[in-house]
Design a protein around this motif. Structure first.
Motif, PDB file in Angstrom:
ATOM      1  N   PRO A  51      13.002  21.851 -51.057  1.00 52.36           N
ATOM      2  CA  PRO A  51      12.513  23.228 -50.872  1.00 52.36           C
ATOM      3  C   PRO A  51      13.638  24.241 -50.995  1.00 52.36           C
ATOM      4  O   PRO A  51      14.800  23.958 -50.710  1.00 52.36           O
ATOM      5  CB  PRO A  51      11.947  23.204 -49.447  1.00 52.36           C
ATOM      6  CG  PRO A  51      12.722  22.127 -48.753  1.00 52.36           C
ATOM      7  CD  PRO A  51      12.976  21.083 -49.795  1.00 52.36           C
ATOM      8  N   ARG A  52      13.287  25.435 -51.443  1.00 55.76           N
ATOM      9  CA  ARG A  52      14.226  26.554 -51.520  1.00 55.76           C
ATOM     10  C   ARG A  52      13.539  27.762 -50.898  1.00 55.76           C
ATOM     11  O   ARG A  52      12.491  28.206 -51.371  1.00 55.76           O
ATOM     12  CB  ARG A  52      14.609  26.837 -52.971  1.00 55.76           C
ATOM     13  CG  ARG A  52      15.237  25.653 -53.674  1.00 55.76           C
ATOM     14  CD  ARG A  52      15.399  25.899 -55.167  1.00 55.76           C
ATOM     15  NE  ARG A  52      16.356  26.969 -55.461  1.00 55.76           N
ATOM     16  CZ  ARG A  52      16.651  27.356 -56.706  1.00 55.76           C
ATOM     17  NH1 ARG A  52      16.059  26.790 -57.747  1.00 55.76           N
ATOM     18  NH2 ARG A  52      17.527  28.314 -56.892  1.00 55.76           N
ATOM     19  N   LEU A  81       9.219  26.692 -32.390  1.00 61.95           N
ATOM     20  CA  LEU A  81       8.232  27.411 -33.194  1.00 61.95           C
ATOM     21  C   LEU A  81       8.647  27.426 -34.667  1.00 61.95           C
ATOM     22  O   LEU A  81       7.854  27.112 -35.561  1.00 61.95           O
ATOM     23  CB  LEU A  81       8.074  28.834 -32.657  1.00 61.95           C
ATOM     24  CG  LEU A  81       7.195  29.799 -33.451  1.00 61.95           C
ATOM     25  CD1 LEU A  81       5.780  29.262 -33.587  1.00 61.95           C
ATOM     26  CD2 LEU A  81       7.184  31.173 -32.782  1.00 61.95           C
ATOM     27  N   VAL A  82       9.893  27.777 -34.949  1.00 62.90           N
ATOM     28  CA  VAL A  82      10.370  27.852 -36.330  1.00 62.90           C
ATOM     29  C   VAL A  82      10.355  26.480 -36.986  1.00 62.90           C
ATOM     30  O   VAL A  82       9.953  26.329 -38.151  1.00 62.90           O
ATOM     31  CB  VAL A  82      11.783  28.476 -36.375  1.00 62.90           C
ATOM     32  CG1 VAL A  82      12.377  28.373 -37.771  1.00 62.90           C
ATOM     33  CG2 VAL A  82      11.737  29.925 -35.929  1.00 62.90           C
ATOM     34  N   SER A  83      10.782  25.441 -36.262  1.00 58.79           N
ATOM     35  CA  SER A  83      10.792  24.084 -36.825  1.00 58.79           C
ATOM     36  C   SER A  83       9.394  23.642 -37.221  1.00 58.79           C
ATOM     37  O   SER A  83       9.195  23.060 -38.298  1.00 58.79           O
ATOM     38  CB  SER A  83      11.379  23.102 -35.804  1.00 58.79           C
ATOM     39  OG  SER A  83      12.719  23.397 -35.517  1.00 58.79           O
ATOM     40  N   CYS A  84       8.423  23.943 -36.378  1.00 60.74           N
ATOM     41  CA  CYS A  84       7.036  23.556 -36.683  1.00 60.74           C
ATOM     42  C   CYS A  84       6.502  24.307 -37.894  1.00 60.74           C
ATOM     43  O   CYS A  84       5.805  23.735 -38.733  1.00 60.74           O
ATOM     44  CB  CYS A  84       6.151  23.792 -35.462  1.00 60.74           C
ATOM     45  SG  CYS A  84       6.465  22.660 -34.097  1.00 60.74           S
ATOM     46  N   PHE A 117       6.742  23.096 -45.565  1.00 62.63           N
ATOM     47  CA  PHE A 117       7.404  22.256 -46.565  1.00 62.63           C
ATOM     48  C   PHE A 117       7.098  20.763 -46.433  1.00 62.63           C
ATOM     49  O   PHE A 117       7.524  19.982 -47.275  1.00 62.63           O
ATOM     50  CB  PHE A 117       8.918  22.460 -46.489  1.00 62.63           C
ATOM     51  CG  PHE A 117       9.343  23.864 -46.782  1.00 62.63           C
ATOM     52  CD1 PHE A 117       9.152  24.413 -48.053  1.00 62.63           C
ATOM     53  CD2 PHE A 117       9.907  24.662 -45.796  1.00 62.63           C
ATOM     54  CE1 PHE A 117       9.535  25.714 -48.327  1.00 62.63           C
ATOM     55  CE2 PHE A 117      10.290  25.964 -46.068  1.00 62.63           C
ATOM     56  CZ  PHE A 117      10.105  26.494 -47.340  1.00 62.63           C
ATOM     57  N   GLY A 118       6.392  20.386 -45.375  1.00 67.19           N
ATOM     58  CA  GLY A 118       6.001  18.989 -45.227  1.00 67.19           C
ATOM     59  C   GLY A 118       6.915  18.207 -44.307  1.00 67.19           C
ATOM     60  O   GLY A 118       8.091  18.525 -44.139  1.00 67.19           O
ATOM     61  N   HIS A 119       6.366  17.153 -43.711  1.00 66.79           N
ATOM     62  CA  HIS A 119       7.105  16.335 -42.740  1.00 66.79           C
ATOM     63  C   HIS A 119       8.272  15.613 -43.390  1.00 66.79           C
ATOM     64  O   HIS A 119       9.280  15.345 -42.736  1.00 66.79           O
ATOM     65  CB  HIS A 119       6.153  15.324 -42.094  1.00 66.79           C
ATOM     66  CG  HIS A 119       5.118  15.951 -41.224  1.00 66.79           C
ATOM     67  ND1 HIS A 119       5.069  15.749 -39.863  1.00 66.79           N
ATOM     68  CD2 HIS A 119       4.098  16.810 -41.509  1.00 66.79           C
ATOM     69  CE1 HIS A 119       4.052  16.438 -39.355  1.00 66.79           C
ATOM     70  NE2 HIS A 119       3.447  17.086 -40.342  1.00 66.79           N
ATOM     71  N   ALA A 120       8.152  15.269 -44.655  1.00 69.06           N
ATOM     72  CA  ALA A 120       9.208  14.491 -45.308  1.00 69.06           C
ATOM     73  C   ALA A 120      10.442  15.334 -45.612  1.00 69.06           C
ATOM     74  O   ALA A 120      11.538  14.806 -45.738  1.00 69.06           O
ATOM     75  CB  ALA A 120       8.671  13.880 -46.605  1.00 69.06           C
ATOM     76  N   LEU A 121      10.276  16.647 -45.709  1.00 67.85           N
ATOM     77  CA  LEU A 121      11.383  17.498 -46.118  1.00 67.85           C
ATOM     78  C   LEU A 121      12.007  18.270 -44.963  1.00 67.85           C
ATOM     79  O   LEU A 121      13.165  18.648 -45.029  1.00 67.85           O
ATOM     80  CB  LEU A 121      10.909  18.475 -47.200  1.00 67.85           C
ATOM     81  CG  LEU A 121      10.503  17.808 -48.515  1.00 67.85           C
ATOM     82  CD1 LEU A 121       9.924  18.834 -49.477  1.00 67.85           C
ATOM     83  CD2 LEU A 121      11.704  17.128 -49.160  1.00 67.85           C
TER      84      LEU A 121
END
Length: 375
Positions: free
Chosen positions: A135-136, A246-249, A255-259
């Motif tokens: 992601p970017r 909050l930001v992490s979630c 961007f998805g759990h894998a990224l």
């Protein structure tokens, strides 16, 4: 090791670690007390005029020291800052005709969690590598800096900018819309699916904005604002932790759990049981070079108020008459070594009646940043 740690004085006082030793000795006298900084010494000391409780002495001495460091920087005499202010410090308070000397230390207790996945009947299947590009997004820059900063207020500002960046990408702010109403609308609308379940209450966003964003982004005299390193740092640490969750979630949802990964955590009851099991020593040994004094220890585990949202412990003993200085503190359990702490400076015991030892236990995921800011 430095032998010139000042003899305890004043109605009460405290000593805090500096980020780096000073290159020259300096003293500043304020109405509240005397700040002493010694050349090449680890600690800066503050002898307060007033007879204060332990917590008040710590907070007042911290405030006076920060004001002294401001003046020294403005005069170009020294550019200094504190380190581990809430983790490692000394406090002295009046005890009859003498003092009670309190050593406060924090032990890191990182833990790790690993998960393995096996697939039956798939021995010959080779998983295909992910073809998704990384992601970017500008929010990732703010998020990284929020994690890297050793300064709590800098970390909070970057975390808030990450939230603001994600919200503006999801829905533009209206021309006549207040920033708080826009943020609430974004979180209740396009960003709602990314909120952590059960973690963000009705007043959370208001608190982050009114008591976090506003007082740390402004410094207008006459309005409420937070100067870095002031007593609001304790409430801001809790607010920062909520904001980062909050930001992490939201990043993970975007961007998805894998990224984008979130930190694993343990229940509070498990944290408490691990801490309680650690606070079980039965003897304290004070040392000064080859000299030592051993005293039985009765450990008090403290659950309120918590420190770093975790249990801590306290032990108080009479000052050993055979020692005039301390350079090492050890604890033992059933004759075996339990903890050992070599003091950053050799501390005098002149005028000391009692010595208290307080241990904080900082338990956290070893893959995460240490959850306490150093300054």
């Amino acid at each position: 090791m430095h032998n010139e740690f000042p003899i305890l004085s004043g109605g009460s006082g405290a000593a805090f670690l500096l980020d780096a030793p000073a290159k020259l000795s300096l003293t500043l006298s304020f109405p509240d007390g005397l700040v002493t900084i010694r050349q090449d010494a680890a600690f800066a000391t503050v002898a307060l005029v007033s007879h204060l409780s332990q917590e008040d002495a710590k907070n007042d001495a911290w405030r006076v020291l920060q004001e002294a460091l401001d003046v020294l920087a403005a005069r170009k005499q020294a550019m200094l800052q504190t380190a581990d202010g809430d983790c490692t410090y000394l406090v002295w308070v009046k005890d009859g005709a003498g003092y009670e000397l309190v050593f406060v230390d924090t032990a890191d207790a990182p833990w790790a969690m690993s998960i393995g996945i096996s697939m039956e009947g798939a021995a010959n299947v080779v998983p295909a590598p992910s073809q998704l590009p990384p992601p970017r997004h500008p929010a990732l820059r703010f998020y990284r800096l929020a994690n890297l900063s050793a300064d709590l207020f800098d970390a909070f500002r970057n975390a808030y900018l990450a939230l603001e960046c994600l919200a503006s990408d999801a829905t533009p702010k209206g021309s006549s819309e207040s920033e708080l109403n826009w943020l609430k609308r974004a979180l209740a609308g396009p960003l709602l699916a990314g909120l952590p379940s059960g973690e963000i209450g009705p007043g959370t966003v208001d608190d982050i904005y009114r008591h976090g964003r506003l007082p740390t982004f402004h410094a207008k005299m006459g309005d409420t604002f937070y100067a870095p390193h002031d007593r609001e740092r304790q409430s801001m640490q809790v607010r920062f932790d909520t904001l980062m969750l909050l930001v992490s979630c939201l990043l993970q949802h975007r961007f998805g759990h894998a990224l984008v990964s979130r930190d694993a955590s343990m229940s509070q009851s498990l944290y408490d049981s691990m801490a309680a099991a650690s606070f079980t020593y039965d003897k304290i040994v004070f040392q000064d070079g080859e000299l030592q004094a051993s005293l039985p220890a009765v450990v008090q585990t403290v659950s309120s108020p918590r420190r770093f949202n975790q249990l801590w412990c306290r032990t108080t003993v009479a000052r050993p008459a055979s020692l005039h200085w301390i350079d090492t503190i050890e604890t033992r359990k059933a004759g075996a070594d339990w903890t050992s702490s070599v003091l950053d400076e050799r501390v005098p015991l002149e005028g000391v009646n009692k010595i208290s030892i307080e241990f904080n236990l900082l338990q956290y995921n070893s893959r995460s940043k240490r959850p306490v800011h150093r300054r």
